[in-house]
Write a protein that holds these residues in place. Structure first.
Motif, PDB file in Angstrom:
ATOM      1  N   HIS A   1       1.277  -1.294   0.080  1.00  0.00           N
ATOM      2  CA  HIS A   1      -0.028  -0.218  -0.126  1.00  0.00           C
ATOM      3  C   HIS A   1       1.181   1.232  -0.018  1.00  0.00           C
ATOM      4  O   HIS A   1       0.820   1.970   1.204  1.00  0.00           O
ATOM      5  CB  HIS A   1      -1.142   0.668   1.206  1.00  0.00           C
ATOM      6  CG  HIS A   1      -1.967  -1.447   1.461  1.00  0.00           C
ATOM      7  ND1 HIS A   1      -2.749  -1.465   0.432  1.00  0.00           N
ATOM      8  CD2 HIS A   1      -1.665  -2.410   2.445  1.00  0.00           C
ATOM      9  CE1 HIS A   1      -3.574  -3.314   0.557  1.00  0.00           C
ATOM     10  NE2 HIS A   1      -2.828  -3.459   1.545  1.00  0.00           N
ATOM     11  N   ARG A   2       2.025   1.639  -0.997  1.00  0.00           N
ATOM     12  CA  ARG A   2       2.513   2.356  -0.866  1.00  0.00           C
ATOM     13  C   ARG A   2       2.311   4.015  -2.187  1.00  0.00           C
ATOM     14  O   ARG A   2       2.809   4.784  -2.382  1.00  0.00           O
ATOM     15  CB  ARG A   2       4.309   2.143  -0.712  1.00  0.00           C
ATOM     16  CG  ARG A   2       4.487   1.016  -2.287  1.00  0.00           C
ATOM     17  CD  ARG A   2       6.154   1.057  -2.385  1.00  0.00           C
ATOM     18  NE  ARG A   2       6.367   0.214  -3.145  1.00  0.00           N
ATOM     19  CZ  ARG A   2       6.582  -1.019  -4.091  1.00  0.00           C
ATOM     20  NH1 ARG A   2       5.780  -2.113  -2.705  1.00  0.00           N
ATOM     21  NH2 ARG A   2       7.215  -1.764  -4.508  1.00  0.00           N
TER      22      ARG A   2
ATOM     23  N   ASP B   1       0.881   5.335  -5.251  1.00  0.00           N
ATOM     24  CA  ASP B   1      -0.563   6.157  -5.248  1.00  0.00           C
ATOM     25  C   ASP B   1      -0.873   6.454  -6.699  1.00  0.00           C
ATOM     26  O   ASP B   1      -2.111   7.054  -7.699  1.00  0.00           O
ATOM     27  CB  ASP B   1      -0.590   7.730  -5.161  1.00  0.00           C
ATOM     28  CG  ASP B   1       0.044   8.489  -5.241  1.00  0.00           C
ATOM     29  OD1 ASP B   1       1.499   8.051  -5.548  1.00  0.00           O
ATOM     30  OD2 ASP B   1       0.173   9.819  -5.123  1.00  0.00           O
TER      31      ASP B   1
ATOM     32  N   VAL C   1      -2.398   2.622  -2.419  1.00  0.00           N
ATOM     33  CA  VAL C   1      -2.854   2.868  -1.077  1.00  0.00           C
ATOM     34  C   VAL C   1      -4.755   3.671  -1.436  1.00  0.00           C
ATOM     35  O   VAL C   1      -5.518   3.602  -2.750  1.00  0.00           O
ATOM     36  CB  VAL C   1      -2.475   4.563  -0.610  1.00  0.00           C
ATOM     37  CG1 VAL C   1      -1.209   4.185  -0.373  1.00  0.00           C
ATOM     38  CG2 VAL C   1      -3.096   5.808  -1.987  1.00  0.00           C
ATOM     39  N   ALA C   2      -5.076   3.442  -0.648  1.00  0.00           N
ATOM     40  CA  ALA C   2      -6.499   4.681  -1.007  1.00  0.00           C
ATOM     41  C   ALA C   2      -6.512   5.225  -1.437  1.00  0.00           C
ATOM     42  O   ALA C   2      -5.782   6.792  -1.833  1.00  0.00           O
ATOM     43  CB  ALA C   2      -7.236   4.278   0.021  1.00  0.00           C
TER      44      ALA C   2
ATOM     45  N   ALA D   1      -5.778   5.866  -5.127  1.00  0.00           N
ATOM     46  CA  ALA D   1      -4.915   5.518  -5.690  1.00  0.00           C
ATOM     47  C   ALA D   1      -5.111   5.179  -7.388  1.00  0.00           C
ATOM     48  O   ALA D   1      -6.365   4.737  -7.373  1.00  0.00           O
ATOM     49  CB  ALA D   1      -3.682   4.693  -5.888  1.00  0.00           C
TER      50      ALA D   1
ATOM     51  N   LYS E   1      -8.720   3.300  -6.662  1.00  0.00           N
ATOM     52  CA  LYS E   1      -8.891   2.187  -6.557  1.00  0.00           C
ATOM     53  C   LYS E   1      -9.797   3.316  -4.719  1.00  0.00           C
ATOM     54  O   LYS E   1      -9.714   4.317  -4.433  1.00  0.00           O
ATOM     55  CB  LYS E   1      -7.753   2.368  -4.576  1.00  0.00           C
ATOM     56  CG  LYS E   1      -7.792   1.666  -3.631  1.00  0.00           C
ATOM     57  CD  LYS E   1      -8.044  -0.109  -4.821  1.00  0.00           C
ATOM     58  CE  LYS E   1      -8.309  -0.807  -3.348  1.00  0.00           C
ATOM     59  NZ  LYS E   1      -8.825  -2.479  -3.548  1.00  0.00           N
TER      60      LYS E   1
END
Length: 310
Positions: free
Chosen positions: A210-211, A213, A239-240, A242, A308
């Motif tokens: 989760h790194r 974007d 990540v959220a 992205a 995402k």
């Protein structure tokens, strides 16, 4: 003699194989196959020779003979660096595999690296990196970390570099990665196998999950069949909020994917949309477009821009 050598190790066998190639190029695949059979009597463990024989037999309309020769190729090289299993699937001898052999894809692009850009861009009108970058640019975003999956020689990197603080590239082929490094565009380059389970791909060796974007995949998914594992890897990578931008070869109607005679996979829009839904990706834009030539044919593709969900 190694079974994957492109020469047999036998001078007479090589000479007959050369003559066979000349006959095939002059439109005589039957005669080429007969001469290739003679070469293989002298070098029965020559995997590349069996693969060539299979191709000649295919052209001559000898389906059963081609299948037998592709099976022999696999017997000599079970790791299947020539993609004989894919050929057997196209001939209806085995079920279509969900993924091609990694050894085949790696060898294909290792061998192709030196002429990759000349062949694709100058001769085949390859346009996906420019078109995919333009789709990403419509977001108006600047990204902290972008991951370019299947980066190849780095054609996409320069197109998105200005809007990215850090750019990582991953590819299965070390030779392609070496070419990408020459561009001095990527902050990090490493080998990864996208056909494996997410934790085995190699994408997470240099950093946490989760790194990213932004994740991009320009003309990569056609070398994968079932995309479930790839989408799971992307979900673990981002990540959220992205963006994930990618291309596929267009399979047309239907809700799945198929293996094309080119030994690449084509995926339907319905199939990709279902994957996006399962993995929490909202589809922001879809663009159907020509992506390259293949001989006299124009290959149709689909570009996707997804995000995402938070």
């Amino acid at each position: 003699m190694q079974p994957n050598q492109l020469t047999s190790g036998d001078v007479i066998a090589d000479r007959r194989a050369d003559y066979a190639k000349m006959l095939d190029e002059s439109g005589e695949p039957d005669a080429a196959a007969e001469l290739m059979e003679q070469a293989l009597e002298l070098a029965p463990r020559w995997a590349a020779g069996w693969y060539r024989l299979a191709g000649y037999r295919e052209k001559a309309g000898d389906r059963a003979g081609a299948i037998e020769a592709y099976r022999q190729t696999l017997e000599v090289t079970p790791e299947d660096i020539f993609g004989a299993g894919l050929k057997l699937a196209l001939l209806g001898d085995v079920a279509t595999p969900g993924q091609p052999p990694s050894s085949y894809v790696e060898r294909l692009f290792d061998d192709y690296a030196d002429r990759f850009e000349t062949s694709l861009v100058e001769k085949l009108d390859y346009s996906v990196p420019v078109k995919l970058a333009a789709l990403v640019a419509t977001t108006g975003r600047n990204y902290a970390l972008a991951v370019d999956l299947g980066c190849g020689t780095g054609l996409l990197g320069p197109e998105i570099r200005d809007s990215v603080a850090r750019l990582e590239g991953f590819d299965l082929s070390q030779n392609m990665l070496s070419k990408a490094a020459e561009k001095h565009v990527y902050d990090h380059l490493a080998q990864a196998d996208l056909s494996l389970a997410p934790d085995a791909t190699g994408l997470f060796a240099e950093g946490a999950m989760h790194r990213a974007d932004l994740v991009t995949a320009a003309d990569v998914l056609m070398y994968l069949g079932n995309l479930e594992s790839l989408f799971a890897a992307v979900s673990a990578l981002v990540v959220a909020g992205a963006d994930f931008a990618f291309s596929v070869e267009d399979a047309g109607e239907g809700d799945g994917f198929h293996l094309a005679p080119s030994l690449r996979y084509a995926h339907s829009e319905t199939y990709v949309r279902a994957l996006c839904l399962r993995h929490g990706l909202d589809v922001a834009a879809v663009s159907k477009t020509a992506i390259r030539k293949d001989g006299a044919n124009v290959i149709s593709g689909i570009l996707f821009l997804t995000r995402k969900a938070a």
